[in-house]
Write a protein that holds these residues in place. Structure first.
Motif, PDB file in Angstrom:
ATOM      1  N   LEU A   1       0.826  -1.204   0.000  1.00  0.00           N
ATOM      2  CA  LEU A   1       0.000   0.000   0.000  1.00  0.00           C
ATOM      3  C   LEU A   1       0.864   1.259   0.000  1.00  0.00           C
ATOM      4  O   LEU A   1       0.557   2.240  -0.668  1.00  0.00           O
ATOM      5  CB  LEU A   1      -0.892  -0.032   1.252  1.00  0.00           C
ATOM      6  CG  LEU A   1      -1.838   1.129   1.475  1.00  0.00           C
ATOM      7  CD1 LEU A   1      -2.794   1.283   0.316  1.00  0.00           C
ATOM      8  CD2 LEU A   1      -2.621   0.943   2.765  1.00  0.00           C
ATOM      9  N   ASP A   2       1.948   1.231   0.749  1.00  0.00           N
ATOM     10  CA  ASP A   2       2.783   2.413   0.917  1.00  0.00           C
ATOM     11  C   ASP A   2       3.433   2.868  -0.376  1.00  0.00           C
ATOM     12  O   ASP A   2       3.794   4.024  -0.523  1.00  0.00           O
ATOM     13  CB  ASP A   2       3.875   2.136   1.954  1.00  0.00           C
ATOM     14  CG  ASP A   2       3.290   1.636   3.256  1.00  0.00           C
ATOM     15  OD1 ASP A   2       2.284   2.211   3.711  1.00  0.00           O
ATOM     16  OD2 ASP A   2       3.831   0.665   3.815  1.00  0.00           O
ATOM     17  N   SER A   3       3.595   1.944  -1.302  1.00  0.00           N
ATOM     18  CA  SER A   3       4.299   2.298  -2.539  1.00  0.00           C
ATOM     19  C   SER A   3       3.336   2.788  -3.615  1.00  0.00           C
ATOM     20  O   SER A   3       3.761   3.158  -4.700  1.00  0.00           O
ATOM     21  CB  SER A   3       5.087   1.094  -3.066  1.00  0.00           C
ATOM     22  OG  SER A   3       4.225   0.183  -3.705  1.00  0.00           O
ATOM     23  N   LEU A   4       2.054   2.799  -3.320  1.00  0.00           N
ATOM     24  CA  LEU A   4       1.094   3.294  -4.309  1.00  0.00           C
ATOM     25  C   LEU A   4       1.063   4.812  -4.300  1.00  0.00           C
ATOM     26  O   LEU A   4       0.932   5.428  -3.250  1.00  0.00           O
ATOM     27  CB  LEU A   4      -0.315   2.776  -4.003  1.00  0.00           C
ATOM     28  CG  LEU A   4      -0.576   1.288  -4.162  1.00  0.00           C
ATOM     29  CD1 LEU A   4      -2.074   1.025  -4.082  1.00  0.00           C
ATOM     30  CD2 LEU A   4      -0.002   0.765  -5.452  1.00  0.00           C
ATOM     31  N   GLY A   5       1.166   5.387  -5.484  1.00  0.00           N
ATOM     32  CA  GLY A   5       1.107   6.839  -5.598  1.00  0.00           C
ATOM     33  C   GLY A   5      -0.274   7.289  -6.028  1.00  0.00           C
ATOM     34  O   GLY A   5      -0.978   6.576  -6.740  1.00  0.00           O
ATOM     35  N   LEU A   6      -0.630   8.475  -5.575  1.00  0.00           N
ATOM     36  CA  LEU A   6      -1.927   9.067  -5.932  1.00  0.00           C
ATOM     37  C   LEU A   6      -2.125   9.124  -7.441  1.00  0.00           C
ATOM     38  O   LEU A   6      -3.140   8.669  -7.965  1.00  0.00           O
ATOM     39  CB  LEU A   6      -1.979  10.486  -5.363  1.00  0.00           C
ATOM     40  CG  LEU A   6      -3.163  11.342  -5.776  1.00  0.00           C
ATOM     41  CD1 LEU A   6      -4.220  11.303  -4.703  1.00  0.00           C
ATOM     42  CD2 LEU A   6      -2.718  12.772  -6.025  1.00  0.00           C
ATOM     43  N   ARG A   7      -1.137   9.656  -8.150  1.00  0.00           N
ATOM     44  CA  ARG A   7      -1.250   9.789  -9.606  1.00  0.00           C
ATOM     45  C   ARG A   7      -1.386   8.443 -10.290  1.00  0.00           C
ATOM     46  O   ARG A   7      -2.122   8.290 -11.264  1.00  0.00           O
ATOM     47  CB  ARG A   7      -0.018  10.498 -10.154  1.00  0.00           C
ATOM     48  CG  ARG A   7       0.009  11.974  -9.881  1.00  0.00           C
ATOM     49  CD  ARG A   7       1.381  12.542 -10.185  1.00  0.00           C
ATOM     50  NE  ARG A   7       1.408  13.994 -10.080  1.00  0.00           N
ATOM     51  CZ  ARG A   7       1.416  14.653  -8.933  1.00  0.00           C
ATOM     52  NH1 ARG A   7       1.400  13.995  -7.807  1.00  0.00           N
ATOM     53  NH2 ARG A   7       1.437  15.967  -8.916  1.00  0.00           N
ATOM     54  N   GLU A   8      -0.645   7.478  -9.753  1.00  0.00           N
ATOM     55  CA  GLU A   8      -0.631   6.144 -10.320  1.00  0.00           C
ATOM     56  C   GLU A   8      -2.025   5.506 -10.220  1.00  0.00           C
ATOM     57  O   GLU A   8      -2.538   4.950 -11.185  1.00  0.00           O
ATOM     58  CB  GLU A   8       0.376   5.329  -9.504  1.00  0.00           C
ATOM     59  CG  GLU A   8       0.836   4.063 -10.103  1.00  0.00           C
ATOM     60  CD  GLU A   8       1.771   3.348  -9.141  1.00  0.00           C
ATOM     61  OE1 GLU A   8       1.849   3.745  -7.962  1.00  0.00           O
ATOM     62  OE2 GLU A   8       2.403   2.368  -9.581  1.00  0.00           O
ATOM     63  N   VAL A   9      -2.605   5.604  -9.048  1.00  0.00           N
ATOM     64  CA  VAL A   9      -3.938   5.044  -8.840  1.00  0.00           C
ATOM     65  C   VAL A   9      -4.937   5.758  -9.739  1.00  0.00           C
ATOM     66  O   VAL A   9      -5.769   5.124 -10.401  1.00  0.00           O
ATOM     67  CB  VAL A   9      -4.364   5.169  -7.356  1.00  0.00           C
ATOM     68  CG1 VAL A   9      -5.805   4.730  -7.175  1.00  0.00           C
ATOM     69  CG2 VAL A   9      -3.449   4.345  -6.470  1.00  0.00           C
ATOM     70  N   ALA A  10      -4.847   7.073  -9.792  1.00  0.00           N
ATOM     71  CA  ALA A  10      -5.769   7.847 -10.623  1.00  0.00           C
ATOM     72  C   ALA A  10      -5.640   7.430 -12.084  1.00  0.00           C
ATOM     73  O   ALA A  10      -6.639   7.216 -12.771  1.00  0.00           O
ATOM     74  CB  ALA A  10      -5.475   9.337 -10.467  1.00  0.00           C
ATOM     75  N   ARG A  11      -4.414   7.301 -12.546  1.00  0.00           N
ATOM     76  CA  ARG A  11      -4.179   6.907 -13.936  1.00  0.00           C
ATOM     77  C   ARG A  11      -4.813   5.553 -14.218  1.00  0.00           C
ATOM     78  O   ARG A  11      -5.542   5.375 -15.197  1.00  0.00           O
ATOM     79  CB  ARG A  11      -2.669   6.859 -14.211  1.00  0.00           C
ATOM     80  CG  ARG A  11      -2.294   6.964 -15.690  1.00  0.00           C
ATOM     81  CD  ARG A  11      -0.791   6.836 -15.887  1.00  0.00           C
ATOM     82  NE  ARG A  11      -0.023   7.652 -14.953  1.00  0.00           N
ATOM     83  CZ  ARG A  11       0.896   7.198 -14.115  1.00  0.00           C
ATOM     84  NH1 ARG A  11       1.183   5.907 -14.104  1.00  0.00           N
ATOM     85  NH2 ARG A  11       1.537   8.008 -13.305  1.00  0.00           N
ATOM     86  N   GLU A  12      -4.553   4.606 -13.314  1.00  0.00           N
ATOM     87  CA  GLU A  12      -5.103   3.258 -13.480  1.00  0.00           C
ATOM     88  C   GLU A  12      -6.635   3.282 -13.495  1.00  0.00           C
ATOM     89  O   GLU A  12      -7.263   2.484 -14.177  1.00  0.00           O
ATOM     90  CB  GLU A  12      -4.580   2.352 -12.352  1.00  0.00           C
ATOM     91  CG  GLU A  12      -5.110   0.924 -12.354  1.00  0.00           C
ATOM     92  CD  GLU A  12      -4.501   0.044 -13.451  1.00  0.00           C
ATOM     93  OE1 GLU A  12      -3.412   0.390 -13.951  1.00  0.00           O
ATOM     94  OE2 GLU A  12      -5.138  -0.967 -13.811  1.00  0.00           O
ATOM     95  N   ALA A  13      -7.208   4.214 -12.747  1.00  0.00           N
ATOM     96  CA  ALA A  13      -8.671   4.299 -12.684  1.00  0.00           C
ATOM     97  C   ALA A  13      -9.234   5.142 -13.821  1.00  0.00           C
ATOM     98  O   ALA A  13     -10.450   5.292 -13.945  1.00  0.00           O
ATOM     99  CB  ALA A  13      -9.092   4.881 -11.334  1.00  0.00           C
ATOM    100  N   GLY A  14      -8.350   5.735 -14.631  1.00  0.00           N
ATOM    101  CA  GLY A  14      -8.811   6.564 -15.738  1.00  0.00           C
ATOM    102  C   GLY A  14      -9.349   7.914 -15.296  1.00  0.00           C
ATOM    103  O   GLY A  14     -10.302   8.440 -15.854  1.00  0.00           O
ATOM    104  N   LEU A  15      -8.701   8.489 -14.297  1.00  0.00           N
ATOM    105  CA  LEU A  15      -9.166   9.764 -13.755  1.00  0.00           C
ATOM    106  C   LEU A  15      -8.006  10.747 -13.659  1.00  0.00           C
ATOM    107  O   LEU A  15      -6.838  10.338 -13.659  1.00  0.00           O
ATOM    108  CB  LEU A  15      -9.734   9.559 -12.345  1.00  0.00           C
ATOM    109  CG  LEU A  15     -11.065   8.841 -12.208  1.00  0.00           C
ATOM    110  CD1 LEU A  15     -11.331   8.503 -10.751  1.00  0.00           C
ATOM    111  CD2 LEU A  15     -12.191   9.717 -12.765  1.00  0.00           C
TER     112      LEU A  15
END
Lengths: 210, 210
Positions: A31-45
């Motif tokens: 969890l700690d290595s997940l970045g905000l931008r990365e998650v957003a990108r993966e979610a298409g946002l």
DNA sequence: TGTACATCAGTGAACGCGCGTTCACTGATGTAC
DNA sequence: TGTACATCAGTGAACGCGCGTTCACTGATGTAC
């Protein structure tokens, strides 16, 4: 009710974000290595859109942990009622099997729970600790009921439950890095360990000590 | 021998770096959250100097893990020989006591081991997994010797050792967030659990099953 | 039913910051003759 | 013993990059009259 469309859309997007985070954790990442931008990108946002659903990254993490706790709880609750009637030997094996199923169906979430159990954020630790405590208590209750149903003398159910859960978590961790064949072997071993614990509980109940 | 001064200085600096990293982990922080610059600053060095001692951050982490493994191993080896003579009841309690001492003396290192046991880097995981396997095997060997010394029938020592170690690691984790009084209570419970395991092993050895 | 207004999910630019690593360097320590 | 040279621990500037969060905004959806 009348604001349905927008609210529903929002709930759906929220789900997409959590799914995206889950997918990113799939390759052994924490969890700690997940970045905000990365998650957003993966979610298409857009990155900033996440703030419409979670006040900050900590809240997103807590939502993921909540989801994992829910899956753990429902996996372990499955068929729990039938355990009392099947007899101790089968009950022990089925207990381990249920845990193994959870570990396999939700491997990322299992890893998440174990990792964040010692994570930096006390909100995460508390949430997980509480969930595990509930799990221990429920198992202990099941043990007491099953023993009472068979007219046996009361065993140290709480200690047995604690030990059994410790063994199963150890099993789950050991299974992460190995082949399916080795996993089965480990699961069998863990089954034996839990059986030993249950046998030991009976001796203890009879007043035996080392 | 003749290049002593420089080499010695270097070894000392290396130690300073590891100590600095250890200090930074003291407030519940994980290895993953340590930054190169941060460690260097704490050690009183320029950031780039770390590369004279470790090829990259991964190597630094591995050195920390090695150190933790060494402390775990020597803590658990302490007084191991005397365990055979004291009798099973005392041996079990002393086993748990040794683990508790390790957990308290090297709390950060204990956390490091548990965290990185499921960490992202497989080199870390392998190192820790190997160490724990050794620990299990040594404990199983001790159990076999002790049982043989008392002319009892052979118990499922490997399974008992696995279960006991699982219980002790669970104990170590649970102790992290609680008061000293609660810690003692948890340690007593874990002692009971290990005793139950040992009792169960005797039953198992006698051919009893659930 | 039509219109004016309010809500709010999603956007893109910008903030200051630390990340791990590379590079050419300095100067003390060690070595060879 | 003295001198010339080699080694190498430690340095400071610079690289490109992503971090979490804030802000003012757009435009579709929902609400009130």
């Amino acid at each position: 009710m009348s604001e349905g469309a927008r609210q529903q859309q929002k709930k759906q997007t929220r789900g997409r974000i959590l799914d995206a985070a889950g997918r990113l954790m799939a390759d052994g990442r924490g969890l700690d290595s997940l970045g905000l931008r990365e998650v957003a990108r993966e979610a298409g946002l857009a990155a900033t859109s996440l703030y419409n659903h979670f006040p900050d990254m900590e809240a997103l993490g807590l939502a993921l942990i909540d989801r994992a706790c829910f899956h753990l709880r429902s996996s372990m609750a499955e068929g729990r009622r039938s355990m009392i009637e099947v007899g101790a030997a089968r009950a022990v094996r089925e207990l381990v099997a249920r845990f193994v199923r959870f570990q396999q169906d939700y491997e990322n979430e299992f890893r998440l729970l174990v990792q964040q159990r010692l994570g930096r954020r006390s909100s995460y630790r508390r949430r997980i600790h509480g969930e595990l405590q509930l799990m221990v208590n429920e198992l202990a209750e099941d043990v007491r009921e099953a023993v009472a149903a068979q007219d046996r003398p009361p065993v140290p159910a709480q200690r047995e439950a604690e030990a059994a859960i410790a063994v199963m978590f150890g099993l789950g961790i050991a299974m992460l890095d190995v082949s399916p064949a080795r996993r089965r072997e480990l699961a069998d071993n863990a089954g034996d360990q839990v059986e030993i614990i249950a046998l030991g509980g009976r001796c203890w109940a009879a007043g035996d000590r080392l």
